[in-house]
Design an enzyme around this catalytic site. Sequence first.
Site, PDB file in Angstrom:
ATOM      1  N   GLN A  62       0.819  -1.212   0.000  1.00  0.00           N
ATOM      2  CA  GLN A  62       0.000   0.000   0.000  1.00  0.00           C
ATOM      3  C   GLN A  62       0.854   1.264   0.000  1.00  0.00           C
ATOM      4  OE1 GLN A  62      -2.763  -0.444   3.316  1.00  0.00           O
ATOM      5  NE2 GLN A  62      -4.483  -0.425   1.890  1.00  0.00           N
ATOM      6  N   GLY A  83     -10.636  -6.281  -1.111  1.00  0.00           N
ATOM      7  CA  GLY A  83     -10.450  -6.123   0.324  1.00  0.00           C
ATOM      8  C   GLY A  83      -9.056  -5.685   0.728  1.00  0.00           C
ATOM      9  N   GLY A  85      -7.503  -2.878  -0.065  1.00  0.00           N
ATOM     10  CA  GLY A  85      -7.515  -1.481   0.341  1.00  0.00           C
ATOM     11  C   GLY A  85      -7.056  -0.515  -0.728  1.00  0.00           C
ATOM     12  N   LYS A  86      -7.577  -0.695  -1.944  1.00  0.00           N
ATOM     13  CA  LYS A  86      -7.194   0.223  -3.035  1.00  0.00           C
ATOM     14  C   LYS A  86      -7.699   1.643  -2.761  1.00  0.00           C
ATOM     15  CE  LYS A  86      -9.032  -2.611  -6.045  1.00  0.00           C
ATOM     16  NZ  LYS A  86      -9.106  -3.850  -5.249  1.00  0.00           N
ATOM     17  N   SER A  87      -8.866   1.747  -2.119  1.00  0.00           N
ATOM     18  CA  SER A  87      -9.414   3.081  -1.843  1.00  0.00           C
ATOM     19  C   SER A  87      -8.529   3.857  -0.876  1.00  0.00           C
ATOM     20  CB  SER A  87     -10.837   2.967  -1.293  1.00  0.00           C
ATOM     21  OG  SER A  87     -10.860   2.197  -0.105  1.00  0.00           O
TER      22      SER A  87
END
Length: 647
Positions: A62, A83, A85-87
């Site tokens: 990330q 799930g 966590g790209k956002s």
Amino acid sequence: MKVCLKCNFNVSVNAIFCERCGTKLDHNQEQKIDQNIEDIDILYSFLDTYIGTKNNSFHEDQKEAIESTIKSGSRTLVVQKTGWGKSAVYFIAAKYLKLESDKITVIVSPLLSLMKDQIRSVTNNGFLNIQTINSTQEYENMLDARNNIINNNFDVLIISPERFSNSDFEKNVFPKIVNNIGLLVVDEAHCLSQWGHDFRVDYNLLLRDILPLLSDETSLLFTTATASKVVIDDLNLYLNIDKTITGDLIRTSLSIVNLGKINYVQSVAWIKKNLNQLNGSGIIYTLTVKRAQAFAFWLRANGINATAYHGRLEPDERTEIEQQFIDNKYKVVVSTSALGMGFDKPDIGFIIHLGMPKSLTDYYQQIGRAGRKLDNAICVIMSLPDDSDINDYFINQIVPDIEHVEALLNATTEQPEEYEVIKTRSGVHGRYARKLMKRLFLEDYLIHHGNQIYSKKKEMKKYDPTQSEQILRIRHEEWDNLLKVINSDKCLMLQIVNHFGQNISDDYKCFKCSNCTQENIYEFPKKSDEENIIPMNEIEEQYEQASTNIHEIPKTNDTEIIENNLENYILNYDGTIKNELSNKLKKYRRQISLDKHVPEFGIFNNKELNLIVSSQPKNLNDLEKIGVSKYTTNNYGEAIINIITHN
């Protein structure tokens, strides 16, 4: 305590960064933060504020993705499982760029309706000022959002790719912000590749029209969870990617149960026998709308709280079902592939495929809905006798119909004309015509002069189907590849991630799929279990009969249950069938939808349907007076009046 001069948030006296906005708290608090990327404390501070708790750690890759994204002019492709966590990557990058250079971020996503909770959370905690423009907004809210965007009173704008086709946005809104965009994010980037399972023309038109307008300093981030190796290679070449970040795609929370080939009676009997053993709520995927509707109806008749979900529902109906499912109002949602990308319910306990999807990519994307916040979720797949025929039909629908393409091409002259004029001349109807026109423009057969005005390029006389034929060949190869995986005895999770280019040892075992465990966790139906089961094709026939005539109750072995659940039994996807007129209008609407490739709500929506049924207008003037749109009246009014008259 001391106060951050930027956002007035109370922070501890020893704090270095504001926990809300991330501003560095030194003697000159109004200055911008230290911009050295090596000062990693700021990214961790943003992460804590984004999540709402302290001392968080980034998931693997990330931080690397964020650092790549915030480099001026970078082009980053992130391929990570659902799930991961790209956002968090694009929101934290957006926060950094806003504070560093006062630049805004534009996020393009086809899943705007599914992001509302995420947007609300990020906005409410003061992390970012997010604006959206979408067709579901109240007019006043849309106007407020438009004004905020024009005045650059926001940090992040989230829009659908189709918004760029809106003439007001194209002419009056986007030009006001284009020079201030620090980051453009394209979510679900596999839609850009013709080899992807969900190729979308609007995405490609977006890049073709918008990228040349951006500054060389604007960073580009492309994200997806479902890109096979061939798609990743295509995106790298097509988008001139600087850095590709791919992660571990193994979903350790999923247990895949492969039932293999199974007949219609066995499939229904298996679900009836085992459904109550499956924890929580889940999704049953079917290949067709008719099957989704019919099986949801059968489940309700057998005491299971279920509903159908598909692309022909109106937007407000889909939103309502999604929210009710999230709130655990349903044990089962029986759905086509429409309930897929971006739908986030973290506690989905099971996924059942009542028939195989057309590719491993589709399958991985759909089972990705399950087990996000669970240690174990069950994914059952069964192969029905008509899988091959249905998927062959859908695969062939992926490529454009040559007859219709050539009709549109022949109807377009070298003189600029409005799309509606060209469409009428061609004889190709509805949204299908618009989709084909966009494709012809994308493939350089047409010139788009803006505001839906097209002309034909001089050298373009006949459509070349070569590229379409290549796409068709790859789609059939993907179907064959899925069959090989399902029929093999290797670890199913191993074979899925290999398809996406993750190279792990052939000896790998997940110890959760049916090939690894060799255990029959769930009971296969016995002959006695099948005796009172209606075959799937009969369920579909009875559903159709119930949908068109509520006065005929089918004779079945489940008649007592059906009579006890009459209200549920006569439900179809539009709601309770009130009378024969309503049924006839729905049947007419459904037929036009299939014939013209137009969604049913594009012919007349449920509100208009209820107005027609309650008022029963006698002529076209009456039809408009009760509130039916001019478009509906002009195109379908005579047929509607005729149905009313003969009812």
